[in-house]
Design a protein around this motif. Structure first.
Motif, short mmCIF file in Angstrom:
data_model
loop_
_atom_site.label_atom_id
_atom_site.label_comp_id
_atom_site.label_asym_id
_atom_site.label_seq_id
_atom_site.Cartn_x
_atom_site.Cartn_y
_atom_site.Cartn_z
N ASN A 1 -4.35 12.38 11.65
CA ASN A 1 -3.25 12.21 12.60
C ASN A 1 -2.24 13.34 12.39
N THR A 2 -1.61 13.73 13.50
CA THR A 2 -0.52 14.69 13.34
C THR A 2 0.65 13.98 12.68
N ILE A 3 1.47 14.75 12.01
CA ILE A 3 2.73 14.22 11.48
C ILE A 3 3.85 14.84 12.32
N PRO A 4 5.03 14.21 12.35
CA PRO A 4 6.11 14.79 13.15
C PRO A 4 6.37 16.24 12.76
N HIS A 5 6.56 17.09 13.74
CA HIS A 5 6.78 18.54 13.54
C HIS A 5 5.59 19.22 12.87
N ASP A 6 4.40 18.71 13.12
CA ASP A 6 3.18 19.26 12.51
C ASP A 6 3.02 20.73 12.90
N THR A 7 2.58 21.52 11.93
CA THR A 7 2.35 22.94 12.22
C THR A 7 0.86 23.20 12.45
N ASN B 1 6.09 -1.78 9.34
CA ASN B 1 5.12 -2.54 10.14
C ASN B 1 3.74 -2.52 9.51
N HIS B 2 2.73 -2.26 10.28
CA HIS B 2 1.35 -2.39 9.80
C HIS B 2 0.74 -1.05 9.42
N LEU B 3 1.47 0.05 9.65
CA LEU B 3 0.83 1.36 9.45
C LEU B 3 1.72 2.34 8.71
N MET B 4 1.08 3.38 8.20
CA MET B 4 1.81 4.46 7.53
C MET B 4 1.07 5.76 7.78
N LEU B 5 1.84 6.85 7.64
CA LEU B 5 1.26 8.19 7.80
C LEU B 5 1.44 8.92 6.49
N ILE B 6 0.33 9.44 5.94
CA ILE B 6 0.44 10.27 4.74
C ILE B 6 0.53 11.72 5.19
N ASP B 7 1.55 12.40 4.71
CA ASP B 7 1.67 13.84 4.94
C ASP B 7 0.97 14.52 3.77
N LEU B 8 -0.14 15.21 4.08
CA LEU B 8 -0.98 15.77 3.01
C LEU B 8 -0.59 17.19 2.62
N THR B 9 0.47 17.71 3.25
CA THR B 9 0.83 19.11 3.04
C THR B 9 0.92 19.47 1.55
N ASN B 10 1.55 18.60 0.76
CA ASN B 10 1.74 18.93 -0.67
C ASN B 10 0.44 18.92 -1.47
N LEU B 11 -0.63 18.35 -0.88
CA LEU B 11 -1.92 18.33 -1.59
C LEU B 11 -2.78 19.54 -1.23
N SER C 1 3.14 11.67 -0.16
CA SER C 1 4.34 11.77 0.65
C SER C 1 4.12 11.02 1.96
N LEU C 2 4.96 10.03 2.24
CA LEU C 2 4.79 9.26 3.47
C LEU C 2 5.84 9.65 4.50
N VAL C 3 5.40 9.80 5.74
CA VAL C 3 6.33 10.12 6.83
C VAL C 3 7.36 8.98 6.91
N SER C 4 8.62 9.35 6.98
CA SER C 4 9.76 8.43 7.03
C SER C 4 9.94 7.67 5.71
N GLY C 5 9.15 8.00 4.72
CA GLY C 5 9.31 7.41 3.39
C GLY C 5 8.68 6.05 3.19
N GLY C 6 8.01 5.52 4.20
CA GLY C 6 7.37 4.22 4.01
C GLY C 6 7.02 3.55 5.32
N THR C 7 7.10 2.23 5.35
CA THR C 7 6.73 1.50 6.57
C THR C 7 7.50 0.19 6.70
N LEU D 1 0.84 -1.20 0.00
CA LEU D 1 0.00 0.00 0.00
C LEU D 1 0.88 1.26 0.00
N ALA D 2 1.92 1.23 0.83
CA ALA D 2 2.82 2.39 0.92
C ALA D 2 3.50 2.64 -0.42
N GLN D 3 3.97 1.59 -1.03
CA GLN D 3 4.69 1.73 -2.29
C GLN D 3 3.78 2.31 -3.38
N GLU D 4 2.56 1.81 -3.42
CA GLU D 4 1.61 2.26 -4.45
C GLU D 4 1.22 3.73 -4.20
N LEU D 5 1.03 4.07 -2.94
CA LEU D 5 0.69 5.47 -2.62
C LEU D 5 1.81 6.41 -3.05
#
Ligand SMILES: *Cc1c(COP(=O)(O)O)cnc(C)c1O
Length: 418
Positions: A352-358, A321-331, A313-319, A303-307
Motif C-alpha cells: 500500500n502507498t503511505i501518505p506522501h509516498d515517493t 480501528n481495524h487496520l494499520m499501515l507499516i511504513d517500511l522506508t526505515n527498513l 514505523s506505523l503511519v499516524s503512529g498506530g490505529t 498488533l500495532a503496539q507490538e510492531l
C-alpha cells in the motif's frame, strides 16, 4: 461431492483455495471469513430467480418470496445501524463500486465536482481517482492527509470553500484513525454539498459500536457488506429522506438512488446475495457481533503496539480501528518485496502507498494490515504478539523462512476456519 464429480478441475481449485485460507494468516483488512449460514444462503437456489425492480414493483412474476427476502434485508439493515424510517435502504447493488457510482449518478451531472480522499492517501478508486470512471465523468477534487498521516479538517474545509463540490465523500480504504463525521458534515453542508459517507471498511465496527456512526450527519451512506460487516460480497446504500441539501435541490433521494441502481446501472438483483446479506445482518444484530467488533479493534491495537515495540514505523503512529499501515522506508525494503516475503511465510498482506509516498503504487513504501479475519478465527491479543514477531522475523530475516512458515501453520491449526 457433486461438484467433484461434475467438474473435478474447479472442485480441486476450490479445495486448494480453502486449504490456502486455512493455512495462512489473512491480514488483508478488507477481507473476512463469512459463516457457513451466509455461504449456504449465497449458494442457494435463489440464484435461479430474476426479479428486476423492487419489492411490490417487479417486472417478472413469481417474486412474492423474493420480495419478503429483500424487505427483510432492508429492515435488518435499519436495525443494525439503529435507523428510523427516514432512512431509505437499497440492498440491490452488486458491490461497493457500482453502489458509489449509482449515488453519484443520482446526485450529479457530468462535470460536477466530486470531492474525496486521494487514492495514494488511502481513498478509494471510486472517490474520484482518475483511473476510475468516477474521476473521468465528474470533476475530481481530491483532499489529502497532513504530514502525520491524519485528516486535516481545516485544509479540507479550505478546499471545499474554494472548489464548492456537489458531493463530499468521507471514508477510506486505508485510514487507520477515527473519522469525525460531524466535522465533515459541517464542511459539506456549509457549501451546499451532500455528505456521502462510504463506510465500507468500518461498517462492522459501526454496527458493533466500536466506531462512531455517520448516520446522525450524512445525507447518503454507502457500504460494502463483505468487509468488517462479515457478509457476502455486496453493498447497501442508505439515503436520508430528511436531507436538507436534497430538499434544496428538489431531489427525492430515495427515488433517485433506487432508479439509479435499477434501471440505470443494473438489471436483476442477485437474490441469493440479498438473502446472504440478510443472514449476515441477523448475525450482526447478535451480542456476539458487538463483542467481535470491539475485539477487532483490541487486536489491531495490540498488533500495532507490538510492531512498534519491534521497531516498525506505523503511519499516524498506530490505529483506532481495524487496520494499520507499516511504513517500511526505515527498513530499506519496498511494499512489494515485503508482501512477497510475507506471503512465502504464510502471512498474507497487501502492499500500500503511505501518505506522501515517493514510490509508485505498484511498488509503494508500505504494507497494510488488518485484524477482521484473524479475529473471526478467534485470535486474541496474545496471538497478535506472535503475529507481530512472525512479521518481524520474516522481514528482518531473523529465522529461516521455512521455520516461520511452520509456525504460521501451527498457529492457523489452533484457530481453524472451516
Ligand atoms: C472496498 C471498497 C469499495 C468498493 O467495493 P467493491 O465491492 O470492491 O467494489 C468502495 N469504497 C471503499 C471505501 C472500499 O473500501
Amino acid at each position: 461431492m457433486i461438484l467433484k464429480k461434475a467438474d473435478p478441475l474447479v472442485d480441486k481449485l476450490i479445495k486448494a483455495e480453502i486449504k490456502r485460507q486455512g493455512e495462512t494468516l489473512g491480514l488483508i483488512p478488507s477481507e473476512n471469513i463469512v459463516s457457513r449460514a451466509v455461504r449456504e444462503a449465497l449458494g442457494s437456489e435463489l440464484t435461479n430467480k430474476y426479479s428486476e425492480g423492487y419489492p411490490g414493483k417487479r417486472y417478472y412474476g413469481g417474486n412474492k418470496i423474493i420480495d419478503q427476502i429483500e424487505i427483510l434485508a432492508q429492515e435488518r439493515a435499519r436495525h443494525v445501524f439503529k435507523l428510523g424510517k427516514n432512512w431509505h435502504v437499497n440492498v440491490a447493488a452488486y458491490s461497493g463500486s457500482p453502489a458509489n457510482l449509482a449515488v453519484y449518478y443520482a446526485l450529479l451531472k457530468p462535470g460536477d465536482k466530486l470531492m474525496g480522499l486521494s487514492l495514494p492517501f488511502g481513498g478509494h478508486l471510486t472517490h474520484g481517482w482518475k483511473a476510475s470512471i468516477t474521476g473521468q465523468i465528474y470533476t475530481p477534487v481530491q483532499y489529502t492527509l497532513n504530514k502525520d498521516g491524519l485528516l486535516d479538517y481545516e485544509e479540507i474545509k479550505k478546499l471545499a470553500d474554494q472548489e464548492k463540490p456537489k458531493i463530499i465523500v468521507a471514508g477510506a480504504t486505508a485510514y487507520p484513525r477515527t473519522i469525525d463525521f460531524k466535522k465533515f458534515a459541517d464542511i459539506a453542508h456549509e457549501v451546499g454539498a451532500y455528505l456521502m459517507v462510504d463506510m465500507a471498511h468500518i461498517a462492522g465496527l459501526i454496527a458493533a459500536g466500536a466506531h462512531p456512526s455517520p448516520f446522525p450527519y450524512a445525507d447518503v451512506v454507502t457500504t460494502t457488506t463483505h468487509k468488517t460487516l462479515r457478509g457476502p460480497r455486496g453493498a447497501i446504500i442508505f439515503a436520508n429522506c430528511d436531507s436538507k441539501i436534497a430538499k434544496e435541490n428538489k431531489i427525492d433521494l430515495a427515488k433517485a438512488i433506487d432508479k439509479s441502481i435499477f434501471p440505470v446501472f443494473q438489471g436483476g438483483p442477485h437474490d441469493n446475495q440479498t438473502a446472504a446479506i440478510a443472514v449476515a445482518l441477523a448475525e450482526a444484530l447478535k451480542p456476539s457481533f458487538k463483542k467481535y467488533g470491539h475485539e477487532i479493534v483490541k487486536n489491531a491495537k495490540a498488533l500495532a503496539q507490538e510492531l512498534k515495540k519491534l521497531g516498525f514505523s506505523l503511519v499516524s503512529g498506530g490505529t483506532d480501528n481495524h487496520l494499520m499501515l507499516i511504513d517500511l522506508t526505515n527498513l530499506g525494503i519496498s511494499g512489494k518485496v515485503a508482501q512477497d516475503k510475507l506471503e512465502e511465510a504464510g502471512v498474507v498482506v497487501n502492499r500500500n502507498t503511505i501518505p506522501h509516498d515517493t514510490r509508485s503504487p505498484f511498488d509503494p513504501s508500505g504494507i497494510r494490515l488488518g485484524t477482521p479475519s484473524v479475529t473471526t478465527r478467534g485470535m486474541k491479543e496474545k496471538e497478535m504478539k506472535i503475529v507481530a514477531k512472525l512479521i518481524y522475523d520474516t522481514l528482518l530475516e531473523k529465522q529461516p523462512q521455512i521455520m516461520i512458515r511452520k509456525e504460521v501453520r501451527k498457529l492457523c491449526a489452533k484457530f481453524k476456519i472451516f
